[in-house]
Design a protein around this motif. Structure first.
Motif, PDB file in Angstrom:
ATOM      1  N   GLU A  28       0.806  -1.221   0.000  1.00 22.76           N
ATOM      2  CA  GLU A  28       0.000   0.000   0.000  1.00 22.76           C
ATOM      3  C   GLU A  28       0.844   1.278   0.000  1.00 22.76           C
ATOM      4  O   GLU A  28       0.309   2.378   0.164  1.00 22.76           O
ATOM      5  N   ASP A  29       2.159   1.152  -0.143  1.00 29.12           N
ATOM      6  CA  ASP A  29       3.056   2.310  -0.222  1.00 29.12           C
ATOM      7  C   ASP A  29       2.987   3.179   1.030  1.00 29.12           C
ATOM      8  O   ASP A  29       2.804   4.397   0.961  1.00 29.12           O
ATOM      9  N   THR A  30       3.135   2.526   2.179  1.00 32.23           N
ATOM     10  CA  THR A  30       3.186   3.251   3.447  1.00 32.23           C
ATOM     11  C   THR A  30       4.230   2.622   4.354  1.00 32.23           C
ATOM     12  O   THR A  30       4.712   1.504   4.110  1.00 32.23           O
ATOM     13  N   VAL A  31       4.555   3.353   5.418  1.00 30.04           N
ATOM     14  CA  VAL A  31       5.399   2.820   6.476  1.00 30.04           C
ATOM     15  C   VAL A  31       4.651   2.997   7.797  1.00 30.04           C
ATOM     16  O   VAL A  31       4.042   4.043   8.039  1.00 30.04           O
ATOM     17  N   SER A  32       4.658   1.949   8.632  1.00 30.48           N
ATOM     18  CA  SER A  32       3.995   1.991   9.928  1.00 30.48           C
ATOM     19  C   SER A  32       5.010   2.196  11.040  1.00 30.48           C
ATOM     20  O   SER A  32       6.120   1.643  10.988  1.00 30.48           O
ATOM     21  N   PHE A  33       4.603   2.954  12.057  1.00 30.75           N
ATOM     22  CA  PHE A  33       5.400   3.156  13.260  1.00 30.75           C
ATOM     23  C   PHE A  33       4.612   2.552  14.419  1.00 30.75           C
ATOM     24  O   PHE A  33       3.549   3.068  14.794  1.00 30.75           O
ATOM     25  N   VAL A  34       5.121   1.447  14.970  1.00 31.61           N
ATOM     26  CA  VAL A  34       4.419   0.712  16.020  1.00 31.61           C
ATOM     27  C   VAL A  34       5.209   0.793  17.319  1.00 31.61           C
ATOM     28  O   VAL A  34       6.392   0.462  17.364  1.00 31.61           O
ATOM     29  N   ASP A  35       4.546   1.243  18.384  1.00 35.38           N
ATOM     30  CA  ASP A  35       5.167   1.306  19.702  1.00 35.38           C
ATOM     31  C   ASP A  35       5.255  -0.108  20.269  1.00 35.38           C
ATOM     32  O   ASP A  35       4.228  -0.775  20.448  1.00 35.38           O
ATOM     33  N   LEU A  36       6.480  -0.585  20.562  1.00 33.39           N
ATOM     34  CA  LEU A  36       6.632  -1.962  20.996  1.00 33.39           C
ATOM     35  C   LEU A  36       6.161  -2.200  22.421  1.00 33.39           C
ATOM     36  O   LEU A  36       5.819  -3.324  22.785  1.00 33.39           O
ATOM     37  N   LYS A  37       6.132  -1.182  23.230  1.00 34.78           N
ATOM     38  CA  LYS A  37       5.682  -1.371  24.616  1.00 34.78           C
ATOM     39  C   LYS A  37       4.180  -1.613  24.674  1.00 34.78           C
ATOM     40  O   LYS A  37       3.697  -2.504  25.383  1.00 34.78           O
ATOM     41  N   SER A  38       3.418  -0.843  23.916  1.00 34.16           N
ATOM     42  CA  SER A  38       1.960  -0.976  23.944  1.00 34.16           C
ATOM     43  C   SER A  38       1.428  -1.883  22.844  1.00 34.16           C
ATOM     44  O   SER A  38       0.299  -2.374  22.928  1.00 34.16           O
ATOM     45  N   GLY A  39       2.220  -2.091  21.795  1.00 39.63           N
ATOM     46  CA  GLY A  39       1.753  -2.863  20.653  1.00 39.63           C
ATOM     47  C   GLY A  39       0.831  -2.087  19.744  1.00 39.63           C
ATOM     48  O   GLY A  39       0.180  -2.650  18.865  1.00 39.63           O
ATOM     49  N   ARG A  40       0.800  -0.777  19.902  1.00 40.03           N
ATOM     50  CA  ARG A  40      -0.134   0.059  19.142  1.00 40.03           C
ATOM     51  C   ARG A  40       0.564   0.736  17.970  1.00 40.03           C
ATOM     52  O   ARG A  40       1.682   1.221  18.108  1.00 40.03           O
ATOM     53  N   GLU A  41      -0.103   0.762  16.818  1.00 35.31           N
ATOM     54  CA  GLU A  41       0.404   1.541  15.698  1.00 35.31           C
ATOM     55  C   GLU A  41       0.163   3.019  15.999  1.00 35.31           C
ATOM     56  O   GLU A  41      -0.979   3.454  16.133  1.00 35.31           O
ATOM     57  N   ASP A 313       6.358  -5.957   5.368  1.00 37.90           N
ATOM     58  CA  ASP A 313       7.441  -6.916   5.124  1.00 37.90           C
ATOM     59  C   ASP A 313       8.747  -6.475   5.793  1.00 37.90           C
ATOM     60  O   ASP A 313       9.182  -7.042   6.783  1.00 37.90           O
ATOM     61  N   GLY A 314       9.415  -5.451   5.248  1.00 36.21           N
ATOM     62  CA  GLY A 314      10.665  -4.993   5.832  1.00 36.21           C
ATOM     63  C   GLY A 314      10.432  -4.422   7.220  1.00 36.21           C
ATOM     64  O   GLY A 314       9.488  -3.660   7.432  1.00 36.21           O
ATOM     65  N   ILE A 315      11.274  -4.785   8.196  1.00 42.30           N
ATOM     66  CA  ILE A 315      11.102  -4.312   9.565  1.00 42.30           C
ATOM     67  C   ILE A 315      12.445  -3.957  10.188  1.00 42.30           C
ATOM     68  O   ILE A 315      13.477  -4.539   9.861  1.00 42.30           O
ATOM     69  N   ALA A 316      12.411  -2.980  11.099  1.00 44.21           N
ATOM     70  CA  ALA A 316      13.585  -2.591  11.866  1.00 44.21           C
ATOM     71  C   ALA A 316      13.106  -1.929  13.147  1.00 44.21           C
ATOM     72  O   ALA A 316      11.986  -1.408  13.208  1.00 44.21           O
ATOM     73  N   ILE A 317      13.957  -1.949  14.181  1.00 44.02           N
ATOM     74  CA  ILE A 317      13.593  -1.365  15.471  1.00 44.02           C
ATOM     75  C   ILE A 317      14.451  -0.141  15.739  1.00 44.02           C
ATOM     76  O   ILE A 317      15.693  -0.214  15.709  1.00 44.02           O
ATOM     77  N   ALA A 318      13.799   0.995  15.994  1.00 43.77           N
ATOM     78  CA  ALA A 318      14.476   2.224  16.379  1.00 43.77           C
ATOM     79  C   ALA A 318      14.385   2.387  17.894  1.00 43.77           C
ATOM     80  O   ALA A 318      13.325   2.132  18.478  1.00 43.77           O
ATOM     81  N   PRO A 319      15.465   2.825  18.552  1.00 39.62           N
ATOM     82  CA  PRO A 319      15.480   2.914  20.020  1.00 39.62           C
ATOM     83  C   PRO A 319      14.873   4.211  20.551  1.00 39.62           C
ATOM     84  O   PRO A 319      15.298   4.729  21.582  1.00 39.62           O
ATOM     85  N   VAL A 320      13.882   4.726  19.850  1.00 42.78           N
ATOM     86  CA  VAL A 320      13.188   5.950  20.267  1.00 42.78           C
ATOM     87  C   VAL A 320      11.695   5.747  20.039  1.00 42.78           C
ATOM     88  O   VAL A 320      11.282   4.850  19.313  1.00 42.78           O
ATOM     89  N   SER A 321      10.887   6.601  20.655  1.00 43.26           N
ATOM     90  CA  SER A 321       9.450   6.504  20.473  1.00 43.26           C
ATOM     91  C   SER A 321       8.934   7.667  19.642  1.00 43.26           C
ATOM     92  O   SER A 321       9.576   8.728  19.554  1.00 43.26           O
ATOM     93  N   VAL A 322       7.797   7.466  19.025  1.00 42.73           N
ATOM     94  CA  VAL A 322       7.130   8.534  18.282  1.00 42.73           C
ATOM     95  C   VAL A 322       6.415   9.432  19.282  1.00 42.73           C
ATOM     96  O   VAL A 322       5.745   8.954  20.198  1.00 42.73           O
ATOM     97  N   ARG A 323       6.548  10.717  19.118  1.00 44.35           N
ATOM     98  CA  ARG A 323       5.901  11.664  20.026  1.00 44.35           C
ATOM     99  C   ARG A 323       4.383  11.495  19.991  1.00 44.35           C
ATOM    100  O   ARG A 323       3.766  11.513  18.925  1.00 44.35           O
ATOM    101  N   GLN A 324       3.796  11.334  21.141  1.00 42.09           N
ATOM    102  CA  GLN A 324       2.368  11.002  21.235  1.00 42.09           C
ATOM    103  C   GLN A 324       1.463  12.155  20.849  1.00 42.09           C
ATOM    104  O   GLN A 324       0.264  11.969  20.675  1.00 42.09           O
ATOM    105  N   ALA A 325       2.002  13.353  20.726  1.00 42.94           N
ATOM    106  CA  ALA A 325       1.173  14.512  20.370  1.00 42.94           C
ATOM    107  C   ALA A 325       0.739  14.483  18.912  1.00 42.94           C
ATOM    108  O   ALA A 325      -0.089  15.255  18.483  1.00 42.94           O
TER     109      ALA A 325
END
Length: 327
Positions: A28-41, A313-325
């Motif tokens: 679908e030509d997008t990238v998802s940012f998923v918080d690993l602590k909550s499991g929420r996109e 498909d492609g996945i990687a883990i970044a050691p920062v979180s997305v700002r919740q605002a």
């Protein structure tokens, strides 16, 4: 939302540090940012055509995503989940494999031009920003790079070979025949051993990375499309698309120690796999159900499934979180 919720105990066992799973949704030509602590996109953002492999910058602040359907690499700021830049890497076409080096360069295998692109991620600096080395082979699909950033290896599915490339001199070193259809590549943490997943022959091959002498091979599951080595170097794991499971190999003996069932059949579209930094968990991209399975490596239990976009498909883990605002 998750297809399968984690239990309270498992949720408490999640790493306390902020981590974001970045997923290239090629359907679908997008990238998802998923918080690993909550499991929420947290957010989903548009990309160029057919995003695939993902790499995280050395400082953990940015994610790079290749456009397998084009000739670009998108750079995202993880904290804001926003596109920073789109880098045109022509004449390198249909980039697929991707590694972000410690010195800031990006190395991408380009299947459409049978080459690798070596790219300066930063705009500033002297000299060419995008350089190319041709493999001279067919189907140059995945790439691995030595820890010191001086050598790369490319899996050529169409030519049944692996190409070694000197990144310091920007020249091809040579080709090594491997199996029937090599695709997945993984280096040991010390860079001394190269593991290759031969999806056409249902085998994993081990090589001396510098000499490219084959040390041996072992039969694995059906259609091993990816392979990776655990952070401690003790295990190699193949992701088997047709059988929907993972084959675990003892790297010291080159023997299969166990099979971990995940989706259990090819309808789940199991492809990319990724270890957590501490090696306790595996994340498994299931493109057929638009989910990322979370697996406890020690027990082999599927703990839950994280959300992804279409054919994530492609996945990687970044050691920062997305700002919740963010909206």
């Amino acid at each position: 939302m998750r297809a399968l919720l984690l239990t309270a105990a498992l949720t408490l066992a999640l790493p306390a540090s902020a981590q974001t799973l970045v997923i290239g949704n090629k359907g679908e030509d997008t990238v998802s940012f998923v918080d690993l602590k909550s499991g929420r996109e947290v957010r989903r953002v548009e990309t160029a055509k057919a995003p695939h492999e993902v790499a995280i910058s050395p400082d953990g602040a940015h994610a790079a995503v290749v456009a397998y359907g084009g000739q670009t690499i998108d750079i995202f700021d993880v904290a804001s989940a926003s596109l920073v830049e789109r880098i045109d890497i022509a004449p390198n076409l249909r980039p697929h494999g991707l590694v972000w080096l410690k010195d800031g360069r990006l190395v991408a295998s380009a299947e459409g031009s049978d080459s690798i692109a070596v790219v300066r991620a930063a705009k500033d600096g002297a000299g060419e920003r995008v350089r190319q080395v041709a493999t001279g082979q067919k189907g140059s699909h995945m790439v691995a790079v030595s820890p010191d950033g001086r050598r790369a290896w490319v899996a050529n599915m169409g030519s049944k070979s692996i190409t070694a490339i000197d990144l310091s001199a920007m020249r091809k070193i040579g080709d090594t025949p491997v199996g029937k259809e090599p695709e997945g590549l993984a280096l040991s943490p010390d860079g001394r051993r190269l593991w290759v997943a031969d999806r056409g022959g249902n085998r994993a091959h081990e090589f001396d990375a510098m000499t490219m002498k084959e040390l041996g091979s072992v039969a694995v599951g059906q259609f091993p499309i990816r392979i990776l080595v655990s952070p401690d170097g003790r295990h190699a794991v193949t992701s088997n698309l047709e059988s929907g499971d993972l084959t675990v190999i003892d790297t010291a003996t080159r023997a299969v120690t166990r099979t971990i069932p995940v989706g259990r059949n090819k309808a789940f579209g199991q492809v990319t796999i990724l270890f957590s930094d501490d090696g306790t968990r595996l994340y498994v991209a299931e493109t057929g159900i638009d989910r990322i399975a979370e697996v406890d490596f020690a027990s082999g239990r599927v703990l839950g499934r994280l959300p992804a976009g279409k054919q994530g498909d492609g996945i990687a883990i970044a050691p920062v979180s997305v700002r919740q605002a963010l909206p």
